[in-house]
Design a protein around this motif. Structure first.
Motif, mmCIF file in Angstrom:
data_model
loop_
_atom_site.group_PDB
_atom_site.id
_atom_site.type_symbol
_atom_site.label_atom_id
_atom_site.label_comp_id
_atom_site.label_asym_id
_atom_site.label_seq_id
_atom_site.Cartn_x
_atom_site.Cartn_y
_atom_site.Cartn_z
ATOM 1 N N LEU A 130 -7.325 -4.477 1.958
ATOM 2 C CA LEU A 130 -8.235 -4.740 2.838
ATOM 3 C C LEU A 130 -9.116 -5.853 2.225
ATOM 4 N N VAL A 131 -9.360 -5.979 0.941
ATOM 5 C CA VAL A 131 -10.197 -6.818 0.449
ATOM 6 C C VAL A 131 -9.554 -8.212 1.010
ATOM 7 N N ALA A 132 -8.478 -8.490 0.889
ATOM 8 C CA ALA A 132 -8.127 -9.829 1.404
ATOM 9 C C ALA A 132 -8.305 -9.931 2.948
ATOM 10 N N ILE A 133 -8.197 -8.870 3.726
ATOM 11 C CA ILE A 133 -8.495 -8.949 5.231
ATOM 12 C C ILE A 133 -10.012 -9.243 5.339
ATOM 13 N N ALA A 134 -10.883 -8.832 4.306
ATOM 14 C CA ALA A 134 -12.134 -8.952 4.483
ATOM 15 C C ALA A 134 -12.587 -10.358 4.237
ATOM 16 N N SER A 135 -11.710 -10.948 3.533
ATOM 17 C CA SER A 135 -11.948 -12.523 2.894
ATOM 18 C C SER A 135 -11.733 -13.352 4.092
ATOM 19 N N LEU A 136 -11.884 -14.674 3.865
ATOM 20 C CA LEU A 136 -11.632 -15.749 4.822
ATOM 21 C C LEU A 136 -9.955 -15.865 5.015
ATOM 22 N N PRO A 137 -9.860 -16.034 6.391
ATOM 23 C CA PRO A 137 -8.487 -16.060 6.841
ATOM 24 C C PRO A 137 -7.555 -17.154 5.796
ATOM 25 N N ALA A 138 -8.271 -18.247 5.673
ATOM 26 C CA ALA A 138 -7.302 -19.199 5.128
ATOM 27 C C ALA A 138 -6.784 -18.968 3.885
ATOM 28 N N ASP A 139 -7.418 -17.956 2.872
ATOM 29 C CA ASP A 139 -6.940 -17.509 1.696
ATOM 30 C C ASP A 139 -6.304 -16.071 1.867
ATOM 31 N N GLY A 140 -7.085 -15.276 2.737
ATOM 32 C CA GLY A 140 -7.031 -13.938 2.961
ATOM 33 C C GLY A 140 -5.563 -13.546 3.561
ATOM 34 N N ILE A 141 -5.121 -14.300 4.475
ATOM 35 C CA ILE A 141 -3.717 -13.784 4.948
ATOM 36 C C ILE A 141 -2.737 -14.139 4.211
ATOM 37 N N PRO A 142 -2.666 -15.253 3.368
ATOM 38 C CA PRO A 142 -1.461 -15.133 2.758
ATOM 39 C C PRO A 142 -1.596 -14.509 1.391
ATOM 40 N N ALA A 143 -2.645 -14.012 0.909
ATOM 41 C CA ALA A 143 -2.980 -12.799 -0.191
ATOM 42 C C ALA A 143 -2.460 -11.565 0.396
ATOM 43 N N ALA A 144 -2.866 -11.195 1.562
ATOM 44 C CA ALA A 144 -2.552 -10.150 2.055
ATOM 45 C C ALA A 144 -1.022 -9.760 2.277
ATOM 46 N N MET A 145 -0.531 -11.070 2.629
ATOM 47 C CA MET A 145 1.271 -10.975 2.905
ATOM 48 C C MET A 145 1.785 -10.931 1.803
ATOM 49 N N PHE A 146 1.478 -11.613 0.606
ATOM 50 C CA PHE A 146 1.949 -11.605 -0.536
ATOM 51 C C PHE A 146 1.905 -9.991 -1.279
ATOM 52 N N TYR A 147 0.707 -9.489 -1.008
ATOM 53 C CA TYR A 147 0.464 -8.223 -1.376
ATOM 54 C C TYR A 147 1.372 -7.254 -0.778
ATOM 55 N N THR A 148 1.467 -7.203 0.261
ATOM 56 C CA THR A 148 2.722 -6.435 0.996
ATOM 57 C C THR A 148 3.905 -6.447 0.633
ATOM 58 N N ALA A 149 4.285 -7.752 0.212
ATOM 59 C CA ALA A 149 5.510 -7.986 -0.232
ATOM 60 C C ALA A 149 5.876 -7.223 -1.542
ATOM 61 N N SER A 150 4.802 -7.723 -2.401
ATOM 62 C CA SER A 150 5.074 -7.113 -3.876
ATOM 63 C C SER A 150 5.096 -5.754 -3.995
ATOM 64 N N TYR A 151 4.134 -5.240 -3.317
ATOM 65 C CA TYR A 151 3.758 -3.768 -3.051
ATOM 66 C C TYR A 151 5.034 -3.035 -2.671
ATOM 67 N N ALA A 152 5.618 -3.599 -1.581
ATOM 68 C CA ALA A 152 6.858 -3.008 -1.249
ATOM 69 C C ALA A 152 7.840 -2.967 -2.345
ATOM 70 N N ALA A 153 8.088 -3.889 -3.071
ATOM 71 C CA ALA A 153 9.195 -4.061 -4.008
ATOM 72 C C ALA A 153 9.003 -3.039 -5.025
ATOM 73 N N MET A 154 7.821 -2.882 -5.766
ATOM 74 C CA MET A 154 7.442 -2.029 -6.869
ATOM 75 C C MET A 154 7.409 -0.627 -6.435
ATOM 76 N N ASN A 155 6.652 -0.475 -4.999
ATOM 77 C CA ASN A 155 6.482 1.127 -4.869
ATOM 78 C C ASN A 155 7.762 1.664 -4.423
ATOM 79 N N ILE A 156 8.656 1.018 -3.631
ATOM 80 C CA ILE A 156 9.974 1.536 -3.311
ATOM 81 C C ILE A 156 10.852 1.800 -4.716
ATOM 82 N N GLY A 157 10.524 0.742 -5.568
ATOM 83 C CA GLY A 157 11.368 1.073 -6.781
ATOM 84 C C GLY A 157 10.941 2.392 -7.525
ATOM 85 N N ALA A 158 9.470 2.466 -7.639
ATOM 86 C CA ALA A 158 9.097 3.564 -8.061
ATOM 87 C C ALA A 158 9.415 4.903 -7.729
ATOM 88 N N PHE A 159 9.433 4.838 -6.304
ATOM 89 C CA PHE A 159 9.759 6.209 -5.585
ATOM 90 C C PHE A 159 11.154 6.483 -5.647
#
Lengths: 172, 693, 100, 494, 505
Positions: free
Chosen positions: D323-352
């Motif tokens: 959400l921090v990313a979404i609260a910030s400016l789109p120009a940098d927030g959107i890519p950051a959020a997207m990247f976050y979802t990707a990496s989070y997906a990888a590590m969390n699925i692995g962990a579970f």
């Protein structure tokens, strides 16, 4: 005038049904009062001219869905709900929050949504136009709903189907 | 163009010896170890002599820069050695006496375990001492300064199985460190003001300054801090406490380090920096006062000591006091003169004492000696000479140097002189007391030889390794029974030193006694060039001050007559002491005990060295440890900081515990949370919306 | 002529009733009904707004909502049955193994 | 173009390509449904799993095919839009599905789960998620949301013999539909405010509303209620309460799935609604939600003993970072959020996946203590889990690090950097280190507990772990390309 | 610049990592693992010797510079380079690691493979911190040092190892996130966005960073807190004793020898390098903390009953000297600080090795358990004495040069700084010699100590280099200083201007 009378009458029935749903302690009564709500809502739809919607409101909702409810209630022969100590959060925070929120929203709707007034059949929603929309612009959603229904079926089947060892207790 | 003397070799040679013995000595035979040690030490001595031989041909001061040691920005320190009259004297004394004591030790330590360790330490000491003497800048001097401290630490703790020895070593090092602290600060001040530590540069820079007669400036500060260092090294009040304990070391060590050479480093350093001191009258006065006090104070303690080495230790402190007194009255050459003679007779005294201890099997308590003169005549006679010398009986060496000092002291203030004379009296008293108790009367320590075994019962732990007996003083005279004269190799140094303490003073016979005071003249160039101008305006750096302002060597207005009179008085004091000692201890009598009884309080104070050690322990050591342990460690570290951390950690956990109670597990309460959240959001957004429109 | 806002208020009230029902009812099925009630409320405002904007898409939306509601009902009731199988109770307050 | 679309009665061929992954997934879902009955109960699991895997991979391929720019644009009468943004999320979802299928490959047998419906639901759910990320019409978004939700409701209850599983299912279902109702109401109000449910038109409508009174208030309310609904789905405080219970009860691979893919999709929706419609007054709303989520999630996790619950709280916290990313400016927030979802997906699925495997039949071993000495009993498993945990902490050379990194640096951009939020964030990530570390510590520094046996890592799981490990590390070392691709979608959303 | 010079830093940094990777595929047979990691670490050392050999001492600034884009967005470069300051720290690291391998030869019985893998990874991370010139890369390695160290402590430590490991990890982690925030801020506010140290330095100097004025103070503190905890400076030091006591020998050696220097190095490079004015204005209280650290650490060390704790506190005291020197902003002070870092690395590293050796034999660090060890273990006690003297700061040994320079620098900066600092000379003698006396002198008090074996060949091999280096550093410090001096001069350049500014205001 006539319009207002109809609106108020059925609106009153609606609210009454809704409140009754809350106060009734036996689910079957609640279910029936919900049917009442839906029925009167259908009328309100009609008043706004949404014939098609009103129709499926009666058929699908009041008909199919509620029947399903009643069926399940019977299946599990759910009795009147017994008084167990509920959650403080719900009572102490939830209810006031809801009331206040509703007041705010209603106030906003009344004062700020400069939505004009409507005569009877304000927007005639004939099945023809609806179909036009459904099968052109909303074609994709319409098709996708089929998947939704599929999932629903599968889910229902999986969960409701008797497990081979149904009598197993909780494991933890 | 002066020849390159390779001065650096002089210190390095003993270092090599130390390295060889230290690394390989374990496998060497004792002879080989001794040979190596003697060879390298002797080589240094030989080189010193060689230099002395061609000394006249040198342009002084003669500086040789080997290489640069460290550099930081513009500030650099070189490995640079310098030679002038002062350092030559020290050089000869150190190498000469050092060499003799090496020889002596070969015999003395023959029975000890860790033979190689001993000699490697001894050579190491020579290395550092010579560095100290030859250094051409303060930092290199400091190297030697700390180094000798290390060597003495090692050698005092040589018998490390004796806890007392280990403790003494540590004490010596730490007390010296306190002095070095002062030394360091002084160095920083010098750097700050002159940007260099090189003697020549610094002194050149100092010369233009006038004497800080009114109040005290940074020169005084520097001088006082240097003095603090000197006090540490030369065992002056208030830092003298380590020296008596240092007697735990083997006797040759006491002779070399704690009598002849190392402890005089302070005097050397003060005289070396005389340029600074002369410009800080306040500091000079402090030097004089400290010296005088120390001389007297230590002497009084010396009276009542019964341990032969302790007596000598306090006498050393006292004699060092004399030297400081000399420096304090700006009679540096006199101080150095006394330093030299003292090196001879005090070295001799210790060696002789060692020989005595050797003879009676490790016994050091004079009450258990007596009547030894027939058993060990050589020792007796040499020791007698030394005693006469220190007592200031003409024509022995001590007489001339001490007389010089007293005379010069008088010219500054009669108080110094008076105390000096009294001290002279005390000195001769306790020294003859020592002589009589040891060599006259009947032998009182029959079981001495046996006694020696228990004395240092260190050999419970024999592991059959070479070092097994390292750290246990060998019970002397065990093997060959009873009291016996020491072997020749120990007697030769005694004799040589005896000769020196007899004739060593003749090079400095003052004019009043028809002598030319050659020594003073010899050192003159070092000390005369630098007396401060009355005011710095018309005095350029390096310009020698006009003769009439010279404090050095100017014949005072009072003629020879008065000087002779004072000489007479001091001699008389010495003789009086001798007489009194004879009365009390010359023959068996209970007089001493009765006297002791009559002035009991004073006596016990003296016996217990005025409880100075206890005082220090209770006001410095114990409180410090207590504070560190209770307040700092337990209190602040664990009580406050860690407690805070752990507290905050557990606080977080409690908060977390609270939070998880949000999870009542009840769906309706969850819905409640959602509803509340929704409510909050709605309210906020409506608020924003109303403000937006 | 009725002001549309009346319709909207009505829908709001229905929605609120639904929420309240969710909060106070104990029987899982009843709670589920409250949800349906909420959806109905929403539907009303959709239709009302549709009328306001003269946009049929609002009514279409209602249609979809009904479908979804039906689907949810099917699944939801199935889940309820499953829970009943393992717990023999429909009281939501007793479905609280998972907590803290 | 739109006019043209509305004229003609049949969609373009391109339109079908724009929903190609969805189509592929649905087809395979149907295939599984048909095959399930005809196979015999015992041997069906692996076969069906294989088919599902193929389907997921096909979907991935379809996404790649779809990714070529000439297919970008609106389709189906402005229902879906294919662009870098949606393609990215399609990719994430497809990848997540692949990993989940692999990791549940053997899990099914261990837990004796009916495979047919399981895989079918996952595939159909994926359809919903894909649609969510590409839909630009609230109707479609709503339906897609429901599809993914309903499938996850059911999946959560899949261990039917276990009471907690069904309990988590019912809780998820009730609260989920509760929240959906809010979302729906929000949509209604938005419709009321703008007269349209198409995001494109909504944004233009809101744009012209700017200044002139009345309308917006409804819009504000709409945003508020939609945020309630979506915030619930992404488990953002204060709508997170359901998460721990549901995650604890649901089957581990499913948790891995529903904590990543649907979340990613919902975040896509959030991004669209918040940024594309320039949703008014969003910043502080999200600011508070982000701060709350991070803090509550991390602090509450400190004392958790159940690993699944612990990871649930951590996922709340991670929603906060996002959400921090979404609260910030789109120009940098959107890519950051997207990247976050990707990496989070990888590590969390692995962990579970690891958790699920280690938990054993009936998910018995799920407390932190059970992991004692895992470092010795199964070094590989422990090492892999360690990497995932480190990534969740945000330690360098793992994707988690860059994820946080981009988010925070995005928040610091611009003239009004969210310094406060960043401070809260970094402090939280430090606190978080504690409870992740607890697991690592227990694994490596405690004596082994023999009573919790460790089965050798089976092939499918191994593959899944290997893949997610690779992705995590790759994102931790060369995040550039992914981020750069995500960056392309910025201008499309403004 | 030839190819080798271009990539030498990458080699030095990553050879150990590669070694660790290879170790993964080793059979669990301990001997090979040990030998292999020894070879690797030695190889690294040899390669790293290329640096001082080919380092041009005349030109200031960074050499062996390697700067290639790594990640386009954000603009992260793989930028490595060393100056006289970092070069010797790198060499120190590579020098200590083989000794650690040797010293852990026997003391690590189980999970040997993992141990050496962690050790090598740690080495890579530490070197990386010193050579990286990209703030991001720096932070990256900085964090990367945490894990292996924490694991080393937690997996192979003694007693309360878990507590110590977690304390160490959280303490440093929490502190360093502030640095991360500061770094991000800098990145976000430099135009064009960059992490490049040199670029940012210039940008700050030329005032090209948006609204720096308000933030600079906080940025400085953000960096400083991270470094201060690592050093550790006075109030933040309590993790160190725990970590040391519990850590395995190799862990302690690297922790004291190198890891602490990361902090002081950071202060020197980043606090001074990026925020000269803030460093100036904050110097006063920082120095006071450092002085407190010097005295306080020494006093607390004096009363420690545990050998390792004592050494740990002594490092707090010594690192206090470093900080004092750095924030005296004088040539001498900084030179001294650098030299103390190196000297402390060698001598304290050796002290910990010695402590570990005795621990292997007696499995305790309690000083009370020893006493009279000089009799059974003469060689050991000799080494010990030598190292003790080195860290007491005896002239001609490595400790002295640094302390002298630091103190004279501090003295020039403010007289009383130098004076208070100089008391450290006394304290160090007190606690170390006292400890030495209690451990080695006197008669053997505990029977089991009689049978202790003296050093074996391996241990001597491990100790000799340290001893020799300690001596050489003391006798010929120029070998090090002539590279350090110009770098320090460079680092101090801004301060002259700052000083003038301050005067101006």
């Amino acid at each position: 005038m006539f319009h207002l009378v109809l609106f108020s009458v059925f609106g009153a029935i609606c609210v009454a049904g809704a409140v009754n749903l809350l106060v009734q302690r036996h689910p079957i009564n609640s279910a029936l009062s919900l049917v009442v709500v839906m029925g009167s809502l259908a009328v309100e739809f009609l008043l706004l001219g949404a014939e098609f919607v009103a129709a499926i409101q009666v058929i699908v909702y009041a008909g199919a869905v509620m029947v399903l409810f009643v069926f399940v209630i019977m299946l599990l022969n759910a009795g009147a709900e017994e008084r167990t100590r509920g959650s403080h959060v719900a009572y102490l925070l939830g209810i006031p929050g809801v009331v206040a929120g509703t007041i705010i929203v209603c106030w906003a709707l009344l004062t700020r949504s400069h939505a004009g007034s409507a005569s009877i059949g304000a927007l005639p929603g004939h099945p023809k136009e609806i179909a036009q929309l459904l099968f052109h612009q909303f074609l994709l959603p319409f098709e996708v709903t089929s998947i939704l229904v599929l999932i629903a079926i599968m889910g229902a089947v999986v969960l409701a189907a008797r497990t081979d060892s149904a009598q197993t207790r909780k494991e933890d | 163009m002066t020849p390159n003397l390779h001065l650096w070799l002089i210190p390095i040679l003993p270092l090599i010896g130390a390295a060889i013995n230290g690394l390989l000595g374990k496998r060497f035979s004792r002879r080989l170890v001794a040979a190596v040690a003697l060879a390298f030490c002797g080589a240094a001595f030989g080189m010193a002599l060689w230099i002395a031989a061609q000394f006249s041909s040198l342009t002084l001061p003669h500086v040789e820069v080997v290489t640069s040691w460290l550099r930081s920005g513009t500030f650099t320190i070189d490995y640079a050695f310098s030679l002038d009259q002062l350092s030559l004297v020290m050089l000869l004394v150190v190498t000469g006496v050092g060499f003799l004591i090496h020889i002596y030790s070969v015999g003395y330590m023959w029975e000890e375990g860790g033979y190689y360790r001993f000699f490697s330490y001894l050579n190491l000491f020579m290395f550092f001492m010579l560095t100290l003497v030859l250094a051409s800048n303060y930092l290199l001097m400091f190297v030697g300064w700390e180094g000798v401290g290390l060597a003495s630490y090692l050698l005092i703790g040589f018998f490390f199985l004796r806890d007392s020895a280990a403790a003494a070593g540590k004490k010596a090092f730490i007390v010296n460190r306190i002095g070095d602290f002062g030394f360091l600060i002084a160095l920083f001040l010098i750097i700050q003001h002159f940007g260099s530590l090189d003697f020549q540069k610094v002194f050149a820079a100092v010369k233009p300054y006038a004497a800080e007669t009114s109040g005290a400036g940074f020169l005084t500060a520097i001088a006082l801090l240097l003095l603090l260092g000197a006090c540490g090294k030369s065992a002056q009040i208030p830092l003298y406490v380590w020296l008596p304990d240092a007697m735990e070391g083997p006797t040759p060590v006491s002779a070399l380090i704690h009598a002849a050479t190392m402890v005089t480093a302070g005097v050397y350093m003060v005289s070396r920096s005389h340029v600074i001191f002369e410009r800080a009258p306040v500091a000079l006065m402090v030097v004089a006062i400290i010296g005088t006090l120390t001389a007297f104070f230590a002497a009084t303690i010396g009276i009542a000591q019964t341990d032969i080495k302790k007596v000598l230790a306090y006498s050393t402190i006292s004699q060092l006091g004399y030297m400081f007194m000399a420096c304090g009255v700006a009679a540096f050459s006199a101080g150095i003169f006394h330093l030299m003679t003292h090196a001879f007779f005090k070295g001799l005294l210790f060696l002789a004492a060692g020989s005595v201890i050797h003879a009676v099997g490790g016994e050091q308590d004079m009450r258990k000696m007596g009547g030894l003169r027939k058993h060990i005549p050589w020792t007796f006679w040499t020791m007698t000479i030394a005693t006469l010398a220190i007592a200031g009986i003409p024509p022995f060496a001590g007489f001339f140097s001490k007389d010089e000092i007293l005379w010069r002291a008088y010219q500054v203030s009669w108080i110094y002189w008076l105390v000096g004379v009294i001290t002279a009296f005390l000195t001769s008293f306790y020294m003859f007391r020592l002589l009589f108790m040891t060599f006259f009367g009947e032998y009182r320590g029959a079981a001495g030889a046996e006694h020696g075994h228990e004395e240092h019962a260190g050999h419970g732990t024999h592991l059959g390794r070479d070092d097994s007996r390292a750290g246990v003083p060998a019970p002397h005279g065990h093997g060959h029974g009873g009291i016996h004269e020491s072997p020749a190799i120990m007697l030769v140094p005694l004799v040589i030193l005896a000769i020196l303490s007899l004739g060593g003073g003749w090079i400095g016979i003052p004019g009043s006694l028809g002598g030319g005071n050659h020594f003073d003249k010899f050192l003159g160039p070092v000390f005369r060039t630098s007396t401060p101008a009355i005011n710095s305006e018309h005095a350029q750096p390096g310009e020698a001050a006009p003769p009439e302002q010279q404090t050095e060597g100017t014949e005072p207005q009072t003629g020879h007559g008065t000087e002779l009179m004072f000489t007479g008085i001091s001699v008389a004091a010495g003789l009086l002491g001798l007489f009194l000692a004879w009365v009390l201890y010359g023959r068996p009598t209970d007089l001493p005990d009765r006297i002791a009884a009559s002035i009991h309080g004073l006596y016990s104070a003296v016996v217990n060295k005025y409880w100075i050690d206890e005082l220090y322990a209770s006001i410095f050591v114990k409180p410090l440890i207590a504070i560190s342990g209770v307040i700092f460690w337990r209190g602040i570290d664990q009580g406050i900081i860690d407690a805070t951390l752990n507290g905050s950690a557990s606080g977080a956990r409690e908060l977390s515990d609270e939070l998880r109670h949000m999870q009542s597990g009840n769906v309706r309460s969850y819905a409640g949370w959602v509803a509340i959240g929704a409510f909050a959001v709605i309210v906020y957004m409506v608020w924003v919306g109303l403000h937006a429109s | 002529m009725v002001p549309l806002s009346y319709y909207l208020v009505l829908s709001g009230i229905l929605f609120a009733c639904g929420v309240t029902g969710f909060l106070i009812k104990r029987n899982i099925i009843t709670i589920f009904m409250s949800i349906e009630l909420m959806l109905n409320g929403v539907n009303l405002s959709f239709v009302a707004f549709a009328a306001h904007w003269q946009q049929l898409s609002g009514q279409v939306f209602v249609f979809f909502v009904m479908v979804v509601a039906a689907a949810e009902a099917a699944v939801g009731l199935a889940i309820i049955i499953a829970v009943f199988r393992t717990r023999e109770t429909l009281n939501i307050d007793q479905v609280n193994l998972l907590k803290l | 173009m739109m006019a043209l679309d509305t004229m003609q009665t049949l969609p373009h061929a391109a339109d079908y390509i724009r929903i190609l992954p969805e189509i592929v997934l649905s087809l395979f879902g149907l295939l599984i449904m048909f095959l399930d009955p005809v196979m015999d109960e015992r041997s069906s699991q692996r076969k069906l799993g294989g088919i599902a895997l193929v389907g997921a991979i096909a979907a991935l391929a379809a996404t790649l095919y779809q990714a070529q720019p000439n297919f970008w644009g609106l389709g189906f009468w402005e229902m879906v839009r294919v662009d870098a943004f949606s393609v990215f999320f399609h990719f994430v979802v497809a990848a997540a599905v692949i990993l989940v299928i692999l990791s549940s490959y053997e899990y099914m047998e261990v837990q004796q789960i009916r495979a047919g419906e399981y895989y079918g639901l996952i595939l159909f759910g994926a359809v919903g998620m894909d649609l969510m990320s590409s839909a630009v019409e609230l109707v479609l978004i709503f339906i897609a949301l429901e599809i993914s939700s309903i499938s996850t409701y059911v999946l959560a209850g899949f261990r039917r013999r276990s009471a907690i599983s069904s309990e988590s299912s019912i809780k998820y279902f009730l609260l989920g539909s509760f929240a959906t109702a809010f979302f729906l109401y929000g949509v209604a109000l938005m419709f009321g405010a703008t007269g349209s449910t198409s995001i494109v038109q909504i944004s233009s409508a809101l744009a012209q509303y700017a200044g002139t009174g009345h309308g917006p208030l409804l819009a504000y309310l709409g945003v508020a209620l939609m945020f309630v609904g979506l915030g619930f789905k992404v488990a953002a405080a204060p709508f997170h309460v359901w998460t721990p219970d549901v995650y604890e009860g649901a089957p581990s691979p499913v948790v891995g799935f529903m904590s990543t893919a649907p979340k990613a999709a919902v975040f896509a929706v959030l991004l669209r609604i918040m940024f594309e419609t320039q949703a008014p007054g969003r910043i502080w709303l999200i600011w508070v939600a982000a701060a709350l989520s991070m803090s509550i999630g991390n602090i509450a996790a400190l004392v958790q003993d159940n690993v699944k619950r612990l990871l649930a709280y951590s996922s709340i916290a991670h929603a906060g970072y996002l959400l921090v990313a979404i609260a910030s400016l789109p120009a940098d927030g959107i890519p950051a959020a997207m990247f976050y979802t990707a990496s989070y997906a990888a590590m969390n699925i692995g962990a579970f996946a690891v958790v699920g495997h280690f938990a054993g039949a009936g998910e018995r071993y799920v407390t932190v203590e059970d992991y004692s000495g895992l470092g010795r009993r199964s070094p590989a498993l422990a090492a892999i889990l360690t990497v995932f945990l480190l990534s969740l902490i945000g330690i360098p050379i793992t994707g988690g690090f860059f994820a946080k990194f981009y988010v925070f640096s995005a928040a610091l951009q611009g003239n009004h950097p969210l310094i406060g939020l960043v401070i809260i964030g970094v402090l939280n990530s430090a606190i978080a280190a504690y409870y992740y570390l607890r697991v690592i510590v227990v694994m490596y520094m405690r004596e082994p507990r023999e009573d919790a046996p460790v089965a050798p890592i089976p092939a499918g799981l191994g593959l899944a772990l290997g893949l997610s490990l690779a992705v995590t590390i790759y994102l931790g070392i060369l995040p550039g390309r992914v981020l750069e691709y995500a960056g392309r979608s910025v201008d499309l959303l403004r | 610049m030839n190819w080798l010079d271009n990539n030498i830093l990458s080699f030095v940094t990553f050879v150990p990592a590669v070694g660790a990777a290879l170790l993964l595929f080793f059979p669990r047979r301990n001997r090979d693992v040990r030998v292999f990691s020894l070879v690797i670490s030695l190889l690294t050392f040899v390669i790293s010797l290329h640096l001082p050999a080919h380092f041009n001492r005349n030109l200031p600034g960074f050499q062996f510079d390697k700067n290639v884009p790594w990640i386009p967005t954000p603009n992260i470069h793989y930028h490595m380079g060393i100056d006289g300051i970092s070069m010797w720290l790198v060499v120190l690291t590579t020098f200590l690691t083989p000794l650690c391998v040797l010293i852990s030869w026997k003391s690590i019985h189980e999970r040997v493979k993992e141990f050496f893998i962690l050790l090598l990874v740690l080495e890579t991370a530490m070197i990386g911190v010193f050579v990286s010139l990209d703030l991001f890369l720096f932070y990256f390695f900085w964090e990367a040092t945490l894990i292996p160290m924490a694991l080393l402590i937690g997996m192979y430590g003694h007693g309360r190892r878990v507590y110590a490991a977690i304390k160490f990890f959280l303490y440093t982690m929490i502190a360093s996130v502030f640095m991360l925030a500061a770094i991000l801020w800098l990145y976000a506010n430099t135009t064009p966005h960059t992490f490049d140290f040199v670029a940012i330095q210039n940008a700050i100097r030329d005032g090209q960073i948006a609204n720096l004025a308000g933030a600079a103070r906080w940025l400085f503190l953000g960096f400083f807190i991270a470094f201060a905890v690592k050093v550790p400076l006075f109030p933040f030091h309590t993790w160190l004793p725990d970590a040391h006591v519990e850590a395995p020998t190799a862990g302690s050696v690297l922790l004291a020898g190198v890891l602490l220097k990361l902090g002081t190095y950071g202060m020197l490079r980043f606090d001074l390098g990026l925020f000269p004015e803030q460093s100036r204005s904050n110097a006063y209280w920082i120095v006071i903390l450092a002085l407190i650290g010097i005295v306080y650490g020494a006093l607390v060390a004096m009363v420690q009953p545990n050998m390792k704790k004592l050494i740990a506190y002594s490092s707090i005291s010594h690192l206090g000297f470093v900080v004092l020197g750095i924030f005296s902003f004088t040539q001498a002070g900084l030179n001294g600080a650098m030299f103390v870092m190196l000297a402390h690395g060698v001598s304290t590293g050796a002290l910990f090795m010695l402590a570990g050796i005795i621990y292997e034999r007696r499995h305790t660090y309690e000083i009370a358990e020893f006493g009279g060890l000089a009799t059974p273990m003469p060689t050991y006690s000799t080494f010990f004495l030598f190292i003790v003297l080195a860290s007491v700061g005896l002239p001609l040994l490595n400790g002295f040069i640094g302390e002298f320079l630091v103190l004279s620098g501090a003295f020039q900066a403010k007289m009383w700084w130098g004076i208070v600092g100089a008391t450290g000379v006394i304290w160090s003698a007190c606690y170390l010699l006292w400890m030495y006396q209690r451990v080695f002198f006197g008669k053997v008090k505990h029977e089991e100590n009689n049978s202790l074996l003296d050093l074996n060949l391996r241990e001597r091999v491990a100790l000799w280099p340290a001893a020799v280096v300690a001596l050489v550093m003391g006798v010929a410090p120029l070998l090090w200083l002539n590279a350090i001096d110009p770098a320090v001069h460079n680092a101090l350049a801004p301060f002259t201007q700052v000083a003038s500014k301050v005067v101006g205001q």
